[in-house]
Design a protein around this motif. Structure first.
Motif, PDB file in Angstrom:
ATOM      1  N   ARG A 141       0.843  -1.196   0.000  1.00 27.69           N
ATOM      2  CA  ARG A 141       0.000   0.000   0.000  1.00 27.69           C
ATOM      3  C   ARG A 141       0.874   1.239   0.000  1.00 27.69           C
ATOM      4  NH1 ARG A 141      -4.316   0.181   4.260  1.00 27.69           N
ATOM      5  NH2 ARG A 141      -2.707   1.362   5.290  1.00 27.69           N
ATOM      6  N   LEU A 142       0.411   2.251  -0.696  1.00 28.20           N
ATOM      7  CA  LEU A 142       1.071   3.554  -0.697  1.00 28.20           C
ATOM      8  C   LEU A 142       0.176   4.512   0.091  1.00 28.20           C
ATOM      9  CD1 LEU A 142       2.126   3.677  -4.442  1.00 28.20           C
ATOM     10  CD2 LEU A 142       3.576   3.167  -2.483  1.00 28.20           C
ATOM     11  N   PRO A 143       0.696   5.161   1.138  1.00 24.12           N
ATOM     12  CA  PRO A 143      -0.143   5.997   1.998  1.00 24.12           C
ATOM     13  C   PRO A 143      -0.642   7.252   1.283  1.00 24.12           C
ATOM     14  CG  PRO A 143       2.142   6.150   2.664  1.00 24.12           C
ATOM     15  CD  PRO A 143       2.078   5.107   1.589  1.00 24.12           C
ATOM     16  N   ILE A 144      -1.870   7.596   1.614  1.00 25.70           N
ATOM     17  CA  ILE A 144      -2.502   8.809   1.096  1.00 25.70           C
ATOM     18  C   ILE A 144      -2.474   9.853   2.212  1.00 25.70           C
ATOM     19  CG2 ILE A 144      -4.673   9.814   0.296  1.00 25.70           C
ATOM     20  CD1 ILE A 144      -5.319   7.123  -0.974  1.00 25.70           C
ATOM     21  N   ALA A 145      -2.110  11.076   1.860  1.00 29.60           N
ATOM     22  CA  ALA A 145      -2.063  12.164   2.844  1.00 29.60           C
ATOM     23  C   ALA A 145      -3.478  12.431   3.350  1.00 29.60           C
ATOM     24  CB  ALA A 145      -1.465  13.420   2.220  1.00 29.60           C
ATOM     25  N   ALA A 146      -3.643  12.338   4.651  1.00 34.94           N
ATOM     26  CA  ALA A 146      -4.957  12.541   5.257  1.00 34.94           C
ATOM     27  C   ALA A 146      -4.956  13.852   6.039  1.00 34.94           C
ATOM     28  CB  ALA A 146      -5.301  11.386   6.179  1.00 34.94           C
ATOM     29  N   VAL A 147      -6.125  14.470   6.119  1.00 39.40           N
ATOM     30  CA  VAL A 147      -6.265  15.716   6.861  1.00 39.40           C
ATOM     31  C   VAL A 147      -6.168  15.434   8.352  1.00 39.40           C
ATOM     32  CG1 VAL A 147      -7.795  17.654   7.328  1.00 39.40           C
ATOM     33  CG2 VAL A 147      -7.662  16.703   5.026  1.00 39.40           C
ATOM     34  N   ASN A 148      -6.813  14.372   8.800  1.00 32.85           N
ATOM     35  CA  ASN A 148      -6.836  14.004  10.206  1.00 32.85           C
ATOM     36  C   ASN A 148      -5.726  12.986  10.473  1.00 32.85           C
ATOM     37  OD1 ASN A 148      -7.410  13.300  12.808  1.00 32.85           O
ATOM     38  ND2 ASN A 148      -9.580  12.897  12.442  1.00 32.85           N
ATOM     39  N   VAL A 149      -4.999  13.163  11.559  1.00 37.27           N
ATOM     40  CA  VAL A 149      -3.897  12.259  11.897  1.00 37.27           C
ATOM     41  C   VAL A 149      -4.415  10.853  12.207  1.00 37.27           C
ATOM     42  CG1 VAL A 149      -1.977  11.904  13.502  1.00 37.27           C
ATOM     43  CG2 VAL A 149      -2.593  14.211  12.799  1.00 37.27           C
ATOM     44  N   ALA A 150      -5.622  10.745  12.721  1.00 45.54           N
ATOM     45  CA  ALA A 150      -6.177   9.450  13.091  1.00 45.54           C
ATOM     46  C   ALA A 150      -6.642   8.644  11.880  1.00 45.54           C
ATOM     47  CB  ALA A 150      -7.338   9.640  14.056  1.00 45.54           C
ATOM     48  N   THR A 151      -6.632   9.248  10.704  1.00 47.15           N
ATOM     49  CA  THR A 151      -7.091   8.561   9.496  1.00 47.15           C
ATOM     50  C   THR A 151      -5.920   7.842   8.836  1.00 47.15           C
ATOM     51  OG1 THR A 151      -8.756  10.266   9.156  1.00 47.15           O
ATOM     52  CG2 THR A 151      -8.232   8.873   7.286  1.00 47.15           C
ATOM     53  N   ASP A 152      -6.126   6.581   8.520  1.00 49.23           N
ATOM     54  CA  ASP A 152      -5.120   5.788   7.814  1.00 49.23           C
ATOM     55  C   ASP A 152      -5.702   5.406   6.464  1.00 49.23           C
ATOM     56  OD1 ASP A 152      -2.945   4.236   7.094  1.00 49.23           O
ATOM     57  OD2 ASP A 152      -3.687   2.465   8.138  1.00 49.23           O
ATOM     58  N   ALA A 153      -5.293   6.119   5.441  1.00 46.48           N
ATOM     59  CA  ALA A 153      -5.799   5.852   4.098  1.00 46.48           C
ATOM     60  C   ALA A 153      -4.626   5.480   3.199  1.00 46.48           C
ATOM     61  CB  ALA A 153      -6.515   7.076   3.543  1.00 46.48           C
ATOM     62  N   GLY A 176      -3.832  -1.063  -7.390  1.00 44.35           N
ATOM     63  CA  GLY A 176      -4.889  -0.080  -7.640  1.00 44.35           C
ATOM     64  C   GLY A 176      -4.355   1.168  -8.300  1.00 44.35           C
ATOM     65  N   LEU A 177      -3.167   1.610  -7.859  1.00 43.20           N
ATOM     66  CA  LEU A 177      -2.544   2.775  -8.482  1.00 43.20           C
ATOM     67  C   LEU A 177      -2.162   2.468  -9.928  1.00 43.20           C
ATOM     68  CD1 LEU A 177      -1.484   5.639  -8.299  1.00 43.20           C
ATOM     69  CD2 LEU A 177       0.644   4.712  -7.354  1.00 43.20           C
ATOM     70  N   ALA A 178      -1.675   1.262 -10.175  1.00 46.46           N
ATOM     71  CA  ALA A 178      -1.320   0.883 -11.548  1.00 46.46           C
ATOM     72  C   ALA A 178      -2.556   0.873 -12.442  1.00 46.46           C
ATOM     73  CB  ALA A 178      -0.642  -0.488 -11.559  1.00 46.46           C
ATOM     74  N   HIS A 179      -3.673   0.337 -11.941  1.00 41.59           N
ATOM     75  CA  HIS A 179      -4.925   0.340 -12.724  1.00 41.59           C
ATOM     76  C   HIS A 179      -5.392   1.765 -12.999  1.00 41.59           C
ATOM     77  CE1 HIS A 179      -5.643  -3.914 -12.947  1.00 41.59           C
ATOM     78  NE2 HIS A 179      -5.538  -4.053 -11.639  1.00 41.59           N
ATOM     79  N   SER A 180      -5.286   2.621 -11.989  1.00 50.26           N
ATOM     80  CA  SER A 180      -5.718   4.004 -12.155  1.00 50.26           C
ATOM     81  C   SER A 180      -4.874   4.718 -13.206  1.00 50.26           C
ATOM     82  CB  SER A 180      -5.617   4.726 -10.811  1.00 50.26           C
ATOM     83  OG  SER A 180      -5.929   6.086 -10.956  1.00 50.26           O
ATOM     84  N   LEU A 181      -3.569   4.558 -13.139  1.00 51.02           N
ATOM     85  CA  LEU A 181      -2.690   5.186 -14.130  1.00 51.02           C
ATOM     86  C   LEU A 181      -2.911   4.600 -15.525  1.00 51.02           C
ATOM     87  CD1 LEU A 181       0.633   5.506 -12.104  1.00 51.02           C
ATOM     88  CD2 LEU A 181      -0.920   7.343 -12.776  1.00 51.02           C
ATOM     89  N   LEU A 223      -1.158  11.345  -2.724  1.00 48.66           N
ATOM     90  CA  LEU A 223      -0.271  10.388  -2.065  1.00 48.66           C
ATOM     91  C   LEU A 223       0.730  11.120  -1.183  1.00 48.66           C
ATOM     92  CD1 LEU A 223       0.478   8.026  -5.078  1.00 48.66           C
ATOM     93  CD2 LEU A 223      -1.032   7.585  -3.152  1.00 48.66           C
ATOM     94  N   SER A 224       1.075  10.527  -0.047  1.00 46.76           N
ATOM     95  CA  SER A 224       2.042  11.140   0.861  1.00 46.76           C
ATOM     96  C   SER A 224       3.401  11.281   0.184  1.00 46.76           C
ATOM     97  CB  SER A 224       2.208  10.295   2.129  1.00 46.76           C
ATOM     98  OG  SER A 224       1.013  10.276   2.848  1.00 46.76           O
ATOM     99  N   ARG A 225       3.851  10.226  -0.454  1.00 47.58           N
ATOM    100  CA  ARG A 225       5.114  10.243  -1.204  1.00 47.58           C
ATOM    101  C   ARG A 225       4.839   9.685  -2.588  1.00 47.58           C
ATOM    102  NH1 ARG A 225       6.536   6.600   2.186  1.00 47.58           N
ATOM    103  NH2 ARG A 225       5.755   7.365   4.126  1.00 47.58           N
ATOM    104  N   PRO A 226       4.429  10.545  -3.524  1.00 48.77           N
ATOM    105  CA  PRO A 226       4.114  10.026  -4.859  1.00 48.77           C
ATOM    106  C   PRO A 226       5.362   9.458  -5.525  1.00 48.77           C
ATOM    107  CG  PRO A 226       4.020  12.422  -4.834  1.00 48.77           C
ATOM    108  CD  PRO A 226       4.254  11.983  -3.435  1.00 48.77           C
TER     109      PRO A 226
END
Length: 178
Positions: free
Chosen positions: A84-96, A102-107, A163-166
Motif C-alpha cells: 500500500r502507498l499511503p494517502i495524505a490525510a487531513v486528520n492524523v487518526a485517518t489511515d488511508a 490499484g494505483l497501476a490500474h488508475s494510471l 499520495l504522501s510520497r508520490p
C-alpha cells in the motif's frame, strides 16, 4: 517475499506432518509388539545413548540446525515490499492508502484514455511508477508530444490521489508498426 514465506511454511508443515505420521506408525507398531516399520528407532536410541555431545556428528547436526534457524530468522526479518502507498490525510487518526495494483490500474486507465495510445503497461514500485505505452503514431515529433501528454496526465492523476510520497514517473512510448 510472500511466496518465499508460503514455501517455507509449506515445507515446515509437510515435515511436521511426516514426522507425526512416522511417530504414530512406530508407536502403534511398538504397542502391537512388532518390529519398527519405517524408522529403526531402537538403533537411533542406542546410538544416541553411546554418543557424547562433543562428537563430530552431533556438532555437525547442531551447526546445521543453527544455520537453518538463522536463515529462517533472516527470511522473516527482511522488510517486505509495501503493498500500500499511503494517502495524505487531513486528520492524523485517518489511515488511508491505495494498493500498488490499484494505483497501476488508475494510471493505466488514465493513459489509455488519451488519443493515440493503443496499449499501456504500468508497473508501480515503492518509489517509482513506470508507464510503457504503445502508439500507432509514425513520427518522432508525434511520439515526443504524446510522451509529454502522457506524463502530464499521469502526474495529474497522481496529484489527484494526494499520495504522501508520490512515486517518480518514467514514461516510455513505443511505436507499433501498422
Amino acid at each position: 517475499m510472500r511466496v518465499l514465506n508460503r514455501l517455507l511454511a509449506l515445507l515446515l508443515a509437510v515435515g511436521a506432518i511426516l514426522a507425526a505420521t512416522v511417530g504414530v506408525i512406530e508407536v502403534i507398531a511398538q504397542r502391537a509388539d512388532h518390529r519398527p516399520v519405517l524408522l529403526n528407532w531402537p538403533g537411533v536410541y542406542d546410538w544416541a545413548a553411546r554418543t557424547s555431545w562433543g562428537a563430530a556428528p552431533v556438532l555437525l547436526l547442531s551447526v546445521g540446525l543453527v544455520a537453518v534457524g538463522l536463515l529462517l530468522l533472516i527470511a522473516q526479518l527482511t522488510p517486505r515490499r509495501p503493498a500500500r502507498l499511503p494517502i495524505a490525510a487531513v486528520n492524523v487518526a485517518t489511515d488511508a492508502a491505495i494498493t500498488r495494483r490499484g494505483l497501476a490500474h488508475s494510471l493505466r486507465r488514465t493513459v489509455t484514455g488519451i488519443d493515440g495510445v493503443s496499449h499501456a503497461h504500468v508497473t508501480v514500485r515503492r518509489h517509482r511508477a513506470r508507464i510503457s505505452a504503445t502508439t500507432r503514431a509514425t513520427g518522432d515529433s508525434d511520439t515526443g508530444s504524446l510522451r509529454t501528454t502522457l506524463t502530464e496526465a499521469a502526474r495529474q492523476q497522481l496529484n489527484a490521489l494526494h499520495l504522501s510520497r508520490p512515486p517518480r514517473l518514467s514514461v516510455r512510448v513505443t511505436t507499433r508498426e501498422r
